[in-house]
Write a protein that holds these residues in place. Structure first.
Motif, PDB file in Angstrom:
ATOM      1  N   ASN A  55       8.185   3.624   8.003  1.00 24.07           N
ATOM      2  CA  ASN A  55       9.637   3.476   7.939  1.00 24.07           C
ATOM      3  C   ASN A  55      10.136   2.472   8.965  1.00 24.07           C
ATOM      4  OD1 ASN A  55       9.783   5.415   5.926  1.00 24.07           O
ATOM      5  ND2 ASN A  55      10.039   7.098   7.399  1.00 24.07           N
ATOM      6  N   HIS A  56      11.185   1.756   8.580  1.00 28.48           N
ATOM      7  CA  HIS A  56      11.849   0.816   9.484  1.00 28.48           C
ATOM      8  C   HIS A  56      12.610   1.625  10.538  1.00 28.48           C
ATOM      9  CE1 HIS A  56      14.459  -2.376  10.934  1.00 28.48           C
ATOM     10  NE2 HIS A  56      13.817  -3.276  10.169  1.00 28.48           N
ATOM     11  N   PRO A  57      12.492   1.256  11.817  1.00 29.07           N
ATOM     12  CA  PRO A  57      13.149   2.070  12.861  1.00 29.07           C
ATOM     13  C   PRO A  57      14.668   2.028  12.806  1.00 29.07           C
ATOM     14  CG  PRO A  57      12.219   0.057  13.781  1.00 29.07           C
ATOM     15  CD  PRO A  57      11.706   0.157  12.381  1.00 29.07           C
ATOM     16  N   ASP A  58      15.253   0.963  12.207  1.00 31.83           N
ATOM     17  CA  ASP A  58      16.711   0.835  12.200  1.00 31.83           C
ATOM     18  C   ASP A  58      17.293   0.952  10.792  1.00 31.83           C
ATOM     19  OD1 ASP A  58      16.798   0.440  14.961  1.00 31.83           O
ATOM     20  OD2 ASP A  58      16.396  -1.712  14.743  1.00 31.83           O
ATOM     21  N   SER A  59      16.598   1.606   9.888  1.00 29.90           N
ATOM     22  CA  SER A  59      17.100   1.758   8.521  1.00 29.90           C
ATOM     23  C   SER A  59      16.565   3.040   7.926  1.00 29.90           C
ATOM     24  CB  SER A  59      16.674   0.559   7.661  1.00 29.90           C
ATOM     25  OG  SER A  59      17.008   0.781   6.319  1.00 29.90           O
ATOM     26  N   ILE A  64       8.315  -0.976   6.522  1.00 26.57           N
ATOM     27  CA  ILE A  64       7.544  -2.095   7.070  1.00 26.57           C
ATOM     28  C   ILE A  64       6.131  -1.962   6.523  1.00 26.57           C
ATOM     29  CG2 ILE A  64       6.732  -3.256   9.141  1.00 26.57           C
ATOM     30  CD1 ILE A  64       9.080  -1.938  10.639  1.00 26.57           C
ATOM     31  N   CYS A  65       5.706  -2.953   5.743  1.00 24.38           N
ATOM     32  CA  CYS A  65       4.418  -2.884   5.050  1.00 24.38           C
ATOM     33  C   CYS A  65       3.477  -3.954   5.569  1.00 24.38           C
ATOM     34  CB  CYS A  65       4.601  -3.070   3.549  1.00 24.38           C
ATOM     35  SG  CYS A  65       5.734  -1.874   2.800  1.00 24.38           S
ATOM     36  N   GLN A  66       2.222  -3.580   5.725  1.00 25.22           N
ATOM     37  CA  GLN A  66       1.150  -4.532   6.002  1.00 25.22           C
ATOM     38  C   GLN A  66       0.418  -4.741   4.681  1.00 25.22           C
ATOM     39  OE1 GLN A  66       1.062  -5.938   9.020  1.00 25.22           O
ATOM     40  NE2 GLN A  66       2.765  -4.567   9.623  1.00 25.22           N
ATOM     41  N   VAL A  67       0.397  -5.999   4.232  1.00 18.19           N
ATOM     42  CA  VAL A  67      -0.071  -6.290   2.873  1.00 18.19           C
ATOM     43  C   VAL A  67      -1.241  -7.271   2.935  1.00 18.19           C
ATOM     44  CG1 VAL A  67       0.593  -7.084   0.578  1.00 18.19           C
ATOM     45  CG2 VAL A  67       2.292  -5.985   2.042  1.00 18.19           C
ATOM     46  N   ASP A  68      -2.345  -6.905   2.274  1.00 21.66           N
ATOM     47  CA  ASP A  68      -3.514  -7.772   2.160  1.00 21.66           C
ATOM     48  C   ASP A  68      -3.321  -8.687   0.960  1.00 21.66           C
ATOM     49  OD1 ASP A  68      -5.944  -8.998   1.948  1.00 21.66           O
ATOM     50  OD2 ASP A  68      -7.125  -7.162   1.715  1.00 21.66           O
ATOM     51  N   VAL A  78       8.895  -6.616   4.952  1.00 24.88           N
ATOM     52  CA  VAL A  78       9.866  -5.530   4.939  1.00 24.88           C
ATOM     53  C   VAL A  78      10.335  -5.340   3.501  1.00 24.88           C
ATOM     54  CG1 VAL A  78      12.092  -4.699   5.783  1.00 24.88           C
ATOM     55  CG2 VAL A  78      10.580  -5.992   7.302  1.00 24.88           C
ATOM     56  N   CYS A  79      10.257  -4.100   3.016  1.00 25.47           N
ATOM     57  CA  CYS A  79      10.556  -3.812   1.610  1.00 25.47           C
ATOM     58  C   CYS A  79      11.503  -2.621   1.512  1.00 25.47           C
ATOM     59  CB  CYS A  79       9.256  -3.511   0.852  1.00 25.47           C
ATOM     60  SG  CYS A  79       9.484  -3.046  -0.870  1.00 25.47           S
ATOM     61  N   GLY A  80      12.475  -2.713   0.583  1.00 24.04           N
ATOM     62  CA  GLY A  80      13.440  -1.634   0.390  1.00 24.04           C
ATOM     63  C   GLY A  80      13.195  -0.804  -0.851  1.00 24.04           C
ATOM     64  N   ALA A  81      12.095  -1.042  -1.572  1.00 19.30           N
ATOM     65  CA  ALA A  81      11.830  -0.292  -2.792  1.00 19.30           C
ATOM     66  C   ALA A  81      11.511   1.160  -2.476  1.00 19.30           C
ATOM     67  CB  ALA A  81      10.677  -0.928  -3.560  1.00 19.30           C
ATOM     68  N   PRO A  82      12.103   2.116  -3.202  1.00 21.11           N
ATOM     69  CA  PRO A  82      11.856   3.528  -2.874  1.00 21.11           C
ATOM     70  C   PRO A  82      10.452   3.992  -3.209  1.00 21.11           C
ATOM     71  CG  PRO A  82      13.207   3.344  -4.852  1.00 21.11           C
ATOM     72  CD  PRO A  82      13.092   1.960  -4.292  1.00 21.11           C
ATOM     73  N   ASN A  83       9.752   3.264  -4.108  1.00 21.50           N
ATOM     74  CA  ASN A  83       8.433   3.737  -4.538  1.00 21.50           C
ATOM     75  C   ASN A  83       7.269   3.038  -3.848  1.00 21.50           C
ATOM     76  OD1 ASN A  83       8.897   1.278  -5.813  1.00 21.50           O
ATOM     77  ND2 ASN A  83       7.715   1.836  -7.635  1.00 21.50           N
ATOM     78  N   VAL A  84       7.530   2.171  -2.858  1.00 20.56           N
ATOM     79  CA  VAL A  84       6.446   1.477  -2.185  1.00 20.56           C
ATOM     80  C   VAL A  84       5.597   2.490  -1.417  1.00 20.56           C
ATOM     81  CG1 VAL A  84       7.841   0.973  -0.118  1.00 20.56           C
ATOM     82  CG2 VAL A  84       5.873  -0.474  -0.686  1.00 20.56           C
ATOM     83  N   GLN A  85       4.250   2.299  -1.444  1.00 19.33           N
ATOM     84  CA  GLN A  85       3.345   3.237  -0.773  1.00 19.33           C
ATOM     85  C   GLN A  85       2.019   2.548  -0.501  1.00 19.33           C
ATOM     86  OE1 GLN A  85       1.749   6.275  -3.761  1.00 19.33           O
ATOM     87  NE2 GLN A  85       3.596   5.563  -4.812  1.00 19.33           N
ATOM     88  N   ALA A  86       1.325   3.050   0.485  1.00 22.88           N
ATOM     89  CA  ALA A  86       0.038   2.484   0.857  1.00 22.88           C
ATOM     90  C   ALA A  86      -0.986   2.741  -0.243  1.00 22.88           C
ATOM     91  CB  ALA A  86      -0.438   3.088   2.185  1.00 22.88           C
ATOM     92  N   GLY A  87      -1.899   1.787  -0.388  1.00 23.36           N
ATOM     93  CA  GLY A  87      -2.980   1.927  -1.352  1.00 23.36           C
ATOM     94  C   GLY A  87      -2.677   1.365  -2.717  1.00 23.36           C
ATOM     95  N   LYS A  88      -1.482   0.825  -2.941  1.00 23.18           N
ATOM     96  CA  LYS A  88      -1.094   0.290  -4.250  1.00 23.18           C
ATOM     97  C   LYS A  88      -1.208  -1.227  -4.268  1.00 23.18           C
ATOM     98  CE  LYS A  88       0.093   4.072  -6.465  1.00 23.18           C
ATOM     99  NZ  LYS A  88      -0.612   4.504  -7.687  1.00 23.18           N
ATOM    100  N   ARG A 111      16.836  -6.813   9.930  1.00 22.58           N
ATOM    101  CA  ARG A 111      17.188  -5.839  10.977  1.00 22.58           C
ATOM    102  C   ARG A 111      16.210  -5.904  12.143  1.00 22.58           C
ATOM    103  NH1 ARG A 111      19.909  -0.449   8.259  1.00 22.58           N
ATOM    104  NH2 ARG A 111      21.283  -1.575   6.831  1.00 22.58           N
ATOM    105  N   GLY A 112      15.940  -7.138  12.550  1.00 24.66           N
ATOM    106  CA  GLY A 112      15.132  -7.363  13.741  1.00 24.66           C
ATOM    107  C   GLY A 112      13.649  -7.349  13.539  1.00 24.66           C
ATOM    108  N   VAL A 113      13.172  -7.088  12.327  1.00 18.39           N
ATOM    109  CA  VAL A 113      11.729  -7.026  12.047  1.00 18.39           C
ATOM    110  C   VAL A 113      11.342  -8.203  11.173  1.00 18.39           C
ATOM    111  CG1 VAL A 113       9.854  -5.684  11.034  1.00 18.39           C
ATOM    112  CG2 VAL A 113      11.671  -4.520  12.288  1.00 18.39           C
ATOM    113  N   GLU A 114      10.275  -8.909  11.563  1.00 18.69           N
ATOM    114  CA  GLU A 114       9.830 -10.087  10.831  1.00 18.69           C
ATOM    115  C   GLU A 114       9.292  -9.695   9.451  1.00 18.69           C
ATOM    116  OE1 GLU A 114       6.676 -13.825  11.255  1.00 18.69           O
ATOM    117  OE2 GLU A 114       6.925 -12.401  12.894  1.00 18.69           O
ATOM    118  N   SER A 115       9.678 -10.516   8.433  1.00 17.03           N
ATOM    119  CA  SER A 115       9.192 -10.315   7.075  1.00 17.03           C
ATOM    120  C   SER A 115       8.703 -11.645   6.551  1.00 17.03           C
ATOM    121  CB  SER A 115      10.300  -9.759   6.188  1.00 17.03           C
ATOM    122  OG  SER A 115       9.821  -9.525   4.871  1.00 17.03           O
TER     123      SER A 115
END
Length: 805
Positions: A55-59, A64-68, A78-88, A111-115
Motif C-alpha cells: 500500500n501507498h503510505p499517503d493513499s 506501490i508495485c515492483q514489476v519484472d 504506482v498503480c490505483g487498480a483495486p485488483n492488482v496483486q503480487a504474482g500476476k 504523491r511523492g513516490v516515483e513511478s
C-alpha cells in the motif's frame, strides 16, 4: 463484419499483404470500411510480473508495485487498480510508451513516490468497453502465466492480427461468416480451402428426445429448427485463443458456453442460442407469432411489449426468446448452469427484420437472419458447437438431434449460354475460361453443348437464382478491371426542358428574385402537421408502417408546416427576418390506391422583407406585402385567368381576419394569410405570413404568351376620383368596375388613399384612385378622357352605391 486475417490463414494458404487483400475484396466482393490492427499507434507495451505489491503510505487506494519487465532489476510503478496483486502477469506501459488516444507515458512521482510506467487495463490500450471482458471492468487485465516477461503484449492479446472490416450488402449474407469469406477469397486467388470441422462425439446413452421436444406448426416462421442437449457442463471463462477470436471480431467474451455459440456464428454465419435447461418452465419448444400486447423481458433487462407481427420461441407456450433477435433474461446461461439446451434454426428473414427494427434490437444474430442463412450448415454448426462446449466446459452430449422442422438445402440448376455471357459482359471468353471460373467458385456444372452450360449454384449462395446472377459471378472473378471499355450506341436527341420543367424552374427563380430563399423540408411529418394547412381539406394522411422516428410517421399533405419548422429553427437561433419558399410534392391519399402526388409551391415570411436603412423605418411584413409577391408571381408566370383573393374564416390554422383563398376563374388554387396566433405559439414562431399554391392547377390554366409592344410616344392624362362607399365594399370590386367601364384608353388604376374615421358617416370609408389614360396611336383629347371618365363615375354610383366626393 470484422474479418481476422489470422483466422483466414487457418483455412487458406494466404501470402498476401492484408491491405492488398482488402483492396481485392473491395473490387471483387463487398465494400471495405477499414483495415486496422489493435496495436496501431501503440508502442513500448510489454508483459510484466508483479513481484511485490504494498500500500501507498499517503493513499488509501494506491499501491506501490515492483514489476519484472525482463530487465536486470524490477521497476517501480504506482498503480490505483483495486485488483492488482503480487504474482500476476500484467500489461505494462514503460516510460516513453504510447497508449490509447496517443497518450504518452512518462516517469513521474505520484504523491511523492516515483513511478516508472503504468499498469494497464485493456481499455487503456485501445479496447472498447463493448469488447473488453466484464471481469476486468474495474481493474487491470491479467495475462496468461506462461507469457514471458518483457515480451510485447500484442502477440498474447491478438493485437498483432490485422482486421478487415467489411461492409456487407444485403444480397451477400454469406459474407457474414469466415466460411463465406474463405470461399470467396479462395476463388479469386485460386486457392484450395482446408476447412476444419469438429465432429460431434455422443458419449451418453441418454436420448435428446427424452429431454426436449419440439413441434413447429408453421414452417414459414421457422423453416428449420433443431435442438441438442449437453449435460454436466461447468461454466467458466473461455481460453484466451477463443476470447481473442471474439474481441477481434467485435464481440465481448462472456463464458465458455456463450462464447462457443458466438464463435460458431462467426465461423459459419449460423446464429445459435443456449438455454439454461433447468430454468426453462418446461421442455416442449415451439415457435409462434406473439400475442398482441404480450410482454417479454429480454437479455438486456428491457421489458418489450410485443405485437402479432413479432415471433417468439416458446416453451409450454411461454415465450423464452424473441426468435432470431434476442433471448430472454430468465433462461440465459449463468454461472450456475449445468445443463444446456442448444438451439440452431432458420427464422423468416422478413419477420426478423421487422421485429428487430420495431423494437430497435439489432444484434449479430438478427443481422444474419435478415440476410439469410445457409441451410446446408445448420446441423454442422449445431454439432460443432455441442462438441466445443463439451471440450471447453466438460459434460456429455446426449444422443441425437431433436428436429422440429427442416428446410432442405436445395442447389439451383441454371442454364447458361456462352454467347449470351459474352454479349452481356462485352467479352470474348471461351468455354474453358468460364468453366475455370466455376471451378474456382466450387460450383458444379456440366456442358450441354458447345454453347450451353448447366451450372449448379450451391445452397450456400442463396443470392444466385437466375442466369444474370451467374453473369455477375463470372464478371467479378474474371475481374471487373479486365472487362473491355466500350461506349454505348446512342441516338442524337436535342435536349431541353419540358414545359412543366420550365414552369417549375421559372417559379423558383421568380420567388428568389423577390427575396425569398429556397428551403427543402422533409416529406414525412407528424399526423397532426400533415393535416394542417391543406388547400382542400382531406381526412387522414398516408402513414408509414415502420417509421424511423415519431416526427416522421406520415406523408405531408401541405408544405407550409415544414416551412414553419424551418422558421422556428431560425428564430430559435436569433434570426429574426426569415423569408423562405419551397417547391415540392404533397401526397394526397386515395383510399386503397396509390396516393395522388401534387406539385405545390409555398412561402413563409416573418420579420422584415426589406432590411433596416438609415432613411427608412422598420416595416414588418404584412398581408399586403405577401399578397403583392403572389400577385407579381402570377403575373410573371403569365396566368391568363381572372385572379381573385376571397376572404375566408374556414381555415382553423389561419387568422380569420387576415386570410384569403386564391382563385383563378373561381377555381380554388391556394390560400394566403397570417398563421393563427395559437398555431404560431405551437410552432414557437412570431407573427408569420404564409401562402401555398397548387402548381398542378397553375400548370393547367391558360397562359399569356410573351407579347412585346412599343412604348407609346404620346402623353398620358390622369384623373383622380375620391369615392365614399360602405365600409364592407372591397377595393377589388371597385377596380373591377372601373376597368369594366374605363374604355380602351384606360391603362392603369392606382389606389393612393384610404380614409375612415371622423368627418365621415358611420359605416363609410373614403377611397381615392388615380386613373391613367393613354393612346398608343395618337394624342388624347380632353373630350375623349372626360367622356370615358364620366362613364366610370356613373357606373360606380350604380354598381357600389358610391358617392363622388
Amino acid at each position: 463484419m470484422k474479418v481476422s486475417y489470422q483466422w483466414l490463414q487457418e483455412y487458406l494458404d494466404l501470402d498476401v499483404d492484408p491491405r492488398d487483400l482488402a483492396e481485392k475484396i473491395a473490387r471483387t466482393s463487398v465494400d471495405i470500411n477499414d483495415v486496422y490492427s489493435l496495436s496501431d499507434g501503440l508502442k513500448k507495451i510489454v508483459v510484466g510480473e508483479v513481484i511485490e505489491c504494498k500500500n501507498h503510505p499517503d493513499s488509501d487506494h494506491l499501491h506501490i508495485c515492483q514489476v519484472d519487465v525482463g530487465e536486470e532489476a524490477p521497476i517501480q510503478i504506482v498503480c490505483g487498480a483495486p485488483n492488482v496483486q503480487a504474482g500476476k502477469k500484467v500489461i505494462v506501459a514503460l516510460h516513453g510508451a504510447r497508449i490509447a488516444d496517443n497518450q504518452k507515458i512518462k516517469r513521474g512521482k505520484i504523491r511523492g513516490v516515483e513511478s516508472n510506467g503504468m499498469l494497464c487495463a485493456l481499455q487503456e490500450i485501445g479496447f472498447s468497453d463493448k469488447i473488453a471482458p466484464k471481469d476486468y471492468e474495474e481493474g487491470i487485465y491479467f495475462l496468461p502465466n506462461d507469457s514471458q516477461n518483457g515480451d510485447s503484449v500484442f502477440k498474447y492479446l491478438g493485437m498483432d492480427d490485422t482486421i478487415i472490416d467489411t461492409d456487407v450488402t444485403p444480397n451477400r449474407g454469406d459474407m457474414l461468416s469466415i466460411y463465406g469469406n474463405v470461399n470467396d477469397i479462395a476463388a479469386f486467388y485460386r486457392l484450395k480451402p482446408h476447412f476444419k470441422e469438429l465432429a460431434v462425439k455422443e458419449e451418453s446413452a441418454e436420448k435428446t428426445a427424452d429431454l426436449v421436444q419440439t413441434d413447429i406448426e408453421d414452417s414459414q416462421i421457422a423453416p428449420t429448427y433443431k435442438l441438442r442437449v449437453i449435460k454436466g457442463v461447468q461454466i467458466a471463462d473461455s481460453p484466451l485463443w477463443l476470447q481473442i477470436r471474439l474481441w477481434n471480431s467485435g464481440i465481448r467474451p462472456v463464458n465458455n458456453v456463450v462464447d462457443v455459440t458466438n464463435y460458431i456464428l462467426l465461423k459459419y454465419g449460423q446464429p445459435l442460442h443456449s438455454y439454461d435447461y433447468d430454468q426453462l418452465p418446461a421442455h416442449n419448444f415451439g415457435v409462434r407469432h406473439a400475442n398482441e400486447g404480450e410482454e417479454f423481458v429480454t437479455l438486456d433487462g428491457d421489458e418489450q411489449k410485443l405485437k402479432e407481427t413479432d415471433i417468439v420461441v416458446t416453451v409450454n407456450d411461454q415465450p423464452v426468446a424473441l426468435a432470431g433477435t434476442m433471448g430472454g433474461q430468465g433462461t440465459a446461461v449463468n454461472d450456475n448452469t449445468t445443463t444446456v439446451a442448444l438451439e440452431a434454426a432458420i427464422f423468416d428473414s422478413v419477420m426478423v427484420r421487422k421485429q428487430a427494427r420495431r423494437l430497435d434490437l439489432h444484434s449479430e444474430s438478427s443481422m444474419r437472419f435478415e440476410r439469410g442463412i445457409n441451410p446446408a450448415t445448420v446441423e454442422t454448426a449445431l454439432n460443432e458447437a455441442a462438441e466445443m462446449i463439451k471440450e471447453l466446459a466438460g459434460g456429455t452430449i446426449t444422443a441425437g438431434i431433436v428436429t422440429g422442422s427442416e428446410a432442405p438445402a436445395v442447389d439451383k440448376s441454371i442454364k447458361l449460354s456462352l454467347t449470351k455471357v459474352n454479349h452481356v459482359l462485352g467479352t470474348k471468353l471461351t468455354m474453358d475460361q468460364v468453366e475455370d471460373i466455376f471451378d474456382r467458385l466450387a460450383f458444379d456444372y456440366h456442358q450441354d453443348s458447345d454453347d450451353q452450360l448447366t451450372v449448379i449454384a450451391p445452397a450456400r449462395r442463396w443470392d444466385i437464382s437466375i442466369a444474370a446472377d451467374l453473369y455477375e459471378e463470372i464478371a467479378r472473378i474474371y475481374g471487373y478491371d479486365n472487362l473491355p471499355s466500350t461506349l454505348p450506341t446512342m441516338t442524337r436527341n436535342r435536349g431541353g426542358l419540358t414545359p412543366r420543367q420550365r414552369f417549375i424552374r421559372a417559379s423558383r427563380h421568380d420567388l428568389e428574385g423577390m427575396g425569398l430563399t429556397q428551403a427543402i423540408s422533409y416529406s414525412l411529418t407528424t399526423v397532426e402537421k400533415a393535416k394542417q394547412f391543406q388547400i382542400t381539406p382531406l381526412n387522414e394522411p398516408m402513414k408509414l408502417d415502420f417509421p424511423m422516428s415519431s416526427d416522421h410517421v406520415a406523408t405531408r399533405m401541405n408544405i407550409i408546416s415544414g416551412l414553419l419548422n424551418d422558421v422556428a429553427y431560425n428564430v430559435a437561433r436569433n434570426v429574426e427576418n426569415v423569408a423562405l419558399y419551397e417547391q415540392g410534392r404533397v401526397f394526397l391519399p386515395k383510399g386503397d390506391e396509390r396516393p395522388e402526388e401534387q406539385e405545390h409551391l409555398a412561402g413563409a415570411v416573418t420579420g422584415q422583407l426589406v432590411a433596416n436603412s438609415w432613411n427608412k423605418k422598420d416595416q414588418p411584413v404584412d398581408f399586403f406585402q405577401l399578397k403583392g409577391i403572389v400577385e407579381r408571381y402570377m403575373h410573371n408566370m403569365g396566368i391568363a385567368g381572372q385572379i381573385s383573393f376571397v376572404p375566408t374564416t374556414a381555415r382553423p390554422e389561419m387568422h380569420p381576419g387576415r386570410t384569403a383563398d386564391i382563385k383563378i376563374d373561381n377555381e380554388l388554387v391556394g390560400f394566403i394569410g397570417q398563421v393563427h396566433p395559437q398555431t404560431a405559439k405551437e410552432y414557437k414562431i412570431p407573427e408569420t405570413y404564409v401562402f401555398e399554391l397548387n402548381l398542378e392547377a397553375l400548370l393547367a390554366t391558360p397562359k399569356i404568351e410573351n407579347e412585346y409592344t412599343a412604348i407609346s410616344k404620346y402623353p398620358s392624362i390622369t384623373r383622380d376620383i375620391a369615392l365614399l362607399v360602405d365600409a364592407d365594399v372591397e377595393n377589388a370590386t371597385i377596380v373591377k368596375a372601373i376597368k369594366q367601364k374605363g374604355g380602351a384608353f384606360l391603362k392603369e388604376v392606382h389606389l393612393f388613399d384610404v380614409y375612415a374615421g371622423s368627418h365621415l358617416p358611420v359605416g363609410k370609408k373614403s377611397l381615392a384612385y388615380t386613373l391613367t389614360y393613354q393612346d398608343n396611336n395618337g394624342t388624347l383629347t380632353e373630350e375623349q378622357v372626360n367622356s370615358a371618365f364620366d362613364k366610370v363615375t356613373t357606373f360606380l354610383k350604380d354598381k357600389v352605391d358610391a358617392e363622388i366626393r
